[in-house]
Scaffold this active site. Structure first.
Site, mmCIF file in Angstrom:
data_model
loop_
_atom_site.group_PDB
_atom_site.id
_atom_site.type_symbol
_atom_site.label_atom_id
_atom_site.label_comp_id
_atom_site.label_asym_id
_atom_site.label_seq_id
_atom_site.Cartn_x
_atom_site.Cartn_y
_atom_site.Cartn_z
ATOM 1 N N HIS A 13 0.875 -1.198 0.000
ATOM 2 C CA HIS A 13 0.000 0.000 0.000
ATOM 3 C C HIS A 13 0.901 1.233 0.000
ATOM 4 O O HIS A 13 1.492 1.580 1.020
ATOM 5 C CB HIS A 13 -0.902 0.021 1.231
ATOM 6 C CG HIS A 13 -1.862 1.165 1.235
ATOM 7 N ND1 HIS A 13 -3.224 0.994 1.364
ATOM 8 C CD2 HIS A 13 -1.687 2.505 1.105
ATOM 9 C CE1 HIS A 13 -3.831 2.164 1.322
ATOM 10 N NE2 HIS A 13 -2.904 3.115 1.175
ATOM 11 N N HIS A 15 1.681 5.364 -1.656
ATOM 12 C CA HIS A 15 1.394 6.569 -2.448
ATOM 13 C C HIS A 15 2.729 7.143 -2.920
ATOM 14 O O HIS A 15 3.587 7.451 -2.084
ATOM 15 C CB HIS A 15 0.688 7.619 -1.595
ATOM 16 C CG HIS A 15 -0.612 7.147 -1.020
ATOM 17 N ND1 HIS A 15 -1.827 7.353 -1.641
ATOM 18 C CD2 HIS A 15 -0.885 6.456 0.118
ATOM 19 C CE1 HIS A 15 -2.792 6.804 -0.905
ATOM 20 N NE2 HIS A 15 -2.240 6.255 0.162
ATOM 21 N N LYS A 99 -9.320 0.213 -5.986
ATOM 22 C CA LYS A 99 -9.337 0.828 -4.653
ATOM 23 C C LYS A 99 -10.637 1.578 -4.450
ATOM 24 O O LYS A 99 -11.022 2.403 -5.279
ATOM 25 C CB LYS A 99 -8.152 1.802 -4.522
ATOM 26 C CG LYS A 99 -8.109 2.576 -3.202
ATOM 27 C CD LYS A 99 -7.667 1.708 -2.046
ATOM 28 C CE LYS A 99 -7.821 2.415 -0.706
ATOM 29 N NZ LYS A 99 -6.657 3.207 -0.331
ATOM 30 N N HIS A 136 -10.497 1.603 1.647
ATOM 31 C CA HIS A 136 -10.284 2.581 2.708
ATOM 32 C C HIS A 136 -11.519 2.452 3.589
ATOM 33 O O HIS A 136 -12.573 2.985 3.263
ATOM 34 C CB HIS A 136 -10.126 4.001 2.161
ATOM 35 C CG HIS A 136 -9.827 4.987 3.251
ATOM 36 N ND1 HIS A 136 -8.609 5.603 3.401
ATOM 37 C CD2 HIS A 136 -10.592 5.411 4.297
ATOM 38 C CE1 HIS A 136 -8.637 6.371 4.485
ATOM 39 N NE2 HIS A 136 -9.828 6.282 5.042
ATOM 40 N N HIS A 174 -4.685 -0.405 5.828
ATOM 41 C CA HIS A 174 -4.262 0.349 7.027
ATOM 42 C C HIS A 174 -5.231 0.190 8.192
ATOM 43 O O HIS A 174 -5.809 1.158 8.658
ATOM 44 C CB HIS A 174 -4.007 1.826 6.721
ATOM 45 C CG HIS A 174 -5.012 2.491 5.804
ATOM 46 N ND1 HIS A 174 -6.361 2.467 6.025
ATOM 47 C CD2 HIS A 174 -4.832 3.183 4.645
ATOM 48 C CE1 HIS A 174 -6.963 3.119 5.059
ATOM 49 N NE2 HIS A 174 -6.077 3.559 4.211
ATOM 50 N N ASP A 247 1.407 2.657 3.531
ATOM 51 C CA ASP A 247 0.577 3.858 3.343
ATOM 52 C C ASP A 247 1.444 5.113 3.413
ATOM 53 O O ASP A 247 0.959 6.171 3.811
ATOM 54 C CB ASP A 247 -0.561 3.927 4.371
ATOM 55 C CG ASP A 247 -1.645 4.912 3.932
ATOM 56 O OD1 ASP A 247 -1.689 5.270 2.743
ATOM 57 O OD2 ASP A 247 -2.436 5.339 4.796
HETATM 58 O O1 DOR Z 1 -3.314 9.605 5.691
HETATM 59 C C1 DOR Z 1 -3.616 9.289 4.563
HETATM 60 N N1 DOR Z 1 -3.016 9.833 3.484
HETATM 61 N N2 DOR Z 1 -4.584 8.387 4.403
HETATM 62 C C2 DOR Z 1 -5.066 8.100 3.201
HETATM 63 O O2 DOR Z 1 -5.951 7.284 3.119
HETATM 64 C C3 DOR Z 1 -4.574 8.794 1.996
HETATM 65 C C4 DOR Z 1 -3.222 9.297 2.186
HETATM 66 C C5 DOR Z 1 -2.795 10.289 1.119
HETATM 67 O O3 DOR Z 1 -2.974 9.991 -0.058
HETATM 68 O O4 DOR Z 1 -2.288 11.361 1.474
HETATM 69 ZN ZN ZN Z 2 -3.298 5.109 1.511
#
Ligand code: DOR
Ligand code: ZN
Length: 339
Positions: A13, A15, A99, A136, A174, A247
């Site tokens: 997971h 980003h 997702k 989520h 998460h 995450d």
């Molecule tokens: O804290 C988070 N940041 N939770 C999420 O689900 C998305 C992520 C983000 O993309 O910044």
């Molecule tokens: Zn995330």
């Protein structure tokens, strides 16, 4: 000096954003992980196979030449997703999951789903094509206390989704609560969960006690100590349903240190160091390889990575910044270092 070697892990997971941020963060991930499940919450969101392939190319361009790393792409599920797009995704060798963000739940989730019960025809198509659904798992009702949103999502939606779609593989991403851990433990083998380093290492005091600490703010938000302890037990249990997903969610420092700060902890810089510290503290290093390198790959039906990584027990201080991103535990000491 004590060292620990394990099969190259996967981040299930992650980003990585796009543009300048992508270049900064991807090298951190690629030095540790063989693959990562890439989140699609860009602006605009990655909703089609065509968009995901363009994004994948951008990621491939940003990988340092010295490492081999594979981005595993996902699509953002919306109420407007078509059955044809799901079929295209199933046929693509590069799309690994869809997702689901409840609308408004987190960063760039405006395009998310307002009422999950109204997209059951899409969930049926995912089940038919054996494409995993990544969740989520938080409701977004304004009156629902932010600390209860994960539990409410399970009660309101997840119990029924699991019942209606018994063959749909899904990951509750998460997880942050005792209730989520118990739900996943009690569900069929189709249901798994990822656990982040911040939810294993910190409770909500880290964010709220002794001054507000925006770099500990993420969604789902950090919870009470009892929940953290349950997550730790799940992570070190050797139960295949629980695997590594950082995450890691980079935001520029000024957007987190802000009157309306963004949600997300940046952990990719030292993800394996953070997890290793936790597993070592718990005398459970023997359980780390399963959690980090095997169970996620097995869930996604991927071959396990063949390479290895080694960490050394050595104290080092996390920098205050990586470019314009403040990392988790900035300025603090970590006990393990990737070598
Ligand atoms: O804290 C988070 N940041 N939770 C999420 O689900 C998305 C992520 C983000 O993309 O910044
Ligand atoms: Zn995330």
């Amino acid at each position: 000096m004590k060292t620990f070697t394990l099969t190259r892990p996967d981040d299930c997971h992650l980003h990585v954003r796009s543009g300048a941020l992508l270049k900064t963060v991807l090298r951190h991930t690629a030095r540790q992980f063989g693959r990562a499940i890439i989140m699609p919450n860009l602006k605009p969101p990655v909703t089609t196979v065509a968009q995901a392939l363009v994004y994948r190319d951008e990621i491939l361009q940003a990988i340092p030449e010295t490492v081999s790393f594979e981005p595993l792409m996902t699509l953002y599920l919306t109420a407007a997703t078509t059955l044809e797009e799901i079929e295209r995704a199933a046929q693509s060798e590069h799309i690994y999951a869809f997702k689901l963000y409840p609308a408004g739940a987190t960063t760039n989730s405006d395009a998310g789903v307002a009422d999950v019960t109204r997209i059951y025809s899409l969930l049926a198509a995912l089940e038919k094509h054996d494409l995993p659904l990544l969740l989520h798992g938080e409701v977004t009702d304004i009156e629902c206390d932010i600390f209860d949103r994960e539990q409410r999502f399970i009660d309101r939606y997840l119990i029924d989704i699991v019942k209606q779609f018994p063959n749909l593989r899904m990951v509750l991403e998460h997880v942050t609560t005792k209730e989520a851990v118990q739900f996943v433990e009690g569900a069929d083998s189709t249901v798994a969960a990822t656990i982040t380093p911040q939810h294993l290492l910190f409770n909500r005091n880290a964010m709220l006690s002794g001054g507000i600490k925006p770099h500990y703010y993420c969604l789902p938000v950090l919870k009470r100590e009892i929940h953290r302890l349950t997550l730790v037990n799940a992570a070190i249990s050797g139960n295949k349903k629980f695997f590594l997903g950082t995450d890691s969610a980079p935001h520029l420092t000024h957007l987190k240190e802000n009157a309306c700060g963004c949600a997300g902890c940046y952990s990719a810089f030292g993800a394996m160091e953070l997890y290793t510290q936790l597993f070592d503290q718990e005398n459970a290093l023997d359980k780390l390889e399963g959690f980090a390198s095997f169970y996620g790959a097995d869930f996604y039906r991927l071959p396990r990575n063949v390479g290895k990584i080694t960490l050394q027990k050595q104290t080092w201080t996390v920098p205050a910044q990586y470019d314009e991103i403040t990392p988790l535990k900035a300025g603090e000491e970590l006990m393990w270092k990737l070598i």
